[in-house]
Design a protein around this motif. Structure first.
Motif, short mmCIF file in Angstrom:
data_model
loop_
_atom_site.label_atom_id
_atom_site.label_comp_id
_atom_site.label_asym_id
_atom_site.label_seq_id
_atom_site.Cartn_x
_atom_site.Cartn_y
_atom_site.Cartn_z
N HIS A 85 2.42 4.65 1.21
CA HIS A 85 2.75 5.30 2.46
C HIS A 85 3.07 6.75 2.54
O HIS A 85 4.02 7.16 1.65
N VAL A 112 0.78 -1.24 -0.15
CA VAL A 112 -0.01 -0.02 -0.06
C VAL A 112 0.88 1.32 0.05
O VAL A 112 2.13 0.98 0.38
N GLU A 152 -1.88 7.81 9.07
CA GLU A 152 -2.66 7.43 7.86
C GLU A 152 -2.78 5.87 7.42
O GLU A 152 -3.71 5.22 7.23
N THR A 153 -1.36 5.48 7.63
CA THR A 153 -1.18 3.93 7.32
C THR A 153 -1.74 3.27 8.53
O THR A 153 -2.30 2.02 8.02
N ARG A 209 -5.46 2.76 7.80
CA ARG A 209 -5.85 1.94 6.69
C ARG A 209 -5.53 0.61 6.98
O ARG A 209 -6.22 -0.42 6.59
N VAL A 210 -4.27 0.29 7.49
CA VAL A 210 -3.84 -1.26 7.63
C VAL A 210 -4.25 -1.96 9.05
O VAL A 210 -4.67 -3.01 8.93
N ARG A 211 -4.52 -1.25 9.88
CA ARG A 211 -4.49 -1.74 11.23
C ARG A 211 -3.83 -2.96 11.51
O ARG A 211 -4.27 -3.92 11.94
#
Length: 135
Positions: free
Chosen positions: A72, A70, A77-78, A81-83
């Protein structure tokens, strides 16, 4: 557990592969948050990246232990989105990872992959690789 590895991975080399393979073993899924070109240029200089984001992402996606790549831009923010449950950085960032507190504040365990040298690629592993292509 979902593992996140972040970086530019510009000029992918054996230490990057070692780091990502180690990161993948820390959980069940490895997501690579690949730094976008604008940030790489800002942080590493106007002649960088050597390879554009889509080219770097293509190389990373080809690695069997990378489940997703994804873009970065920024840590928070990452994270949203990724958790991830774990964030892995290379050993060179130990003690100097500016976003570490952001990850830890969100309950994400931060690990540093062990340092590597060419000696980590053992002769037996090279023999196995060679055997795959023998007649």
């Amino acid at each position: 557990m979902k593992v996140l590895a972040t970086g530019a991975f510009d000029g992918l080399h054996h230490a990057h592969i070692w780091h990502l393979e180690w990161a993948a073993r820390q959980g069940s899924r490895l997501v690579v948050a690949l730094t976008v070109d604008e940030i790489v240029s800002r942080d590493k200089g106007p002649d960088r990246p050597f390879n554009k984001w889509n080219e770097r992402a293509y190389c990373l996606r080809a690695l069997r232990f990378v489940d997703a790549v994804v873009p970065h831009w920024a840590a928070m923010e990452t994270i949203l989105r990724v958790r991830p449950q774990i964030c892995v950085r290379g050993s060179v960032y130990e003690g100097r990872f500016p976003d570490q507190s952001i990850y830890e504040k969100e309950g994400i365990q931060v690990l540093f992959s062990p340092p590597t040298t060419s000696s980590h690629i053992h002769a037996t592993e090279m023999k196995l690789i060679g055997d795959e292509y023998s007649d």
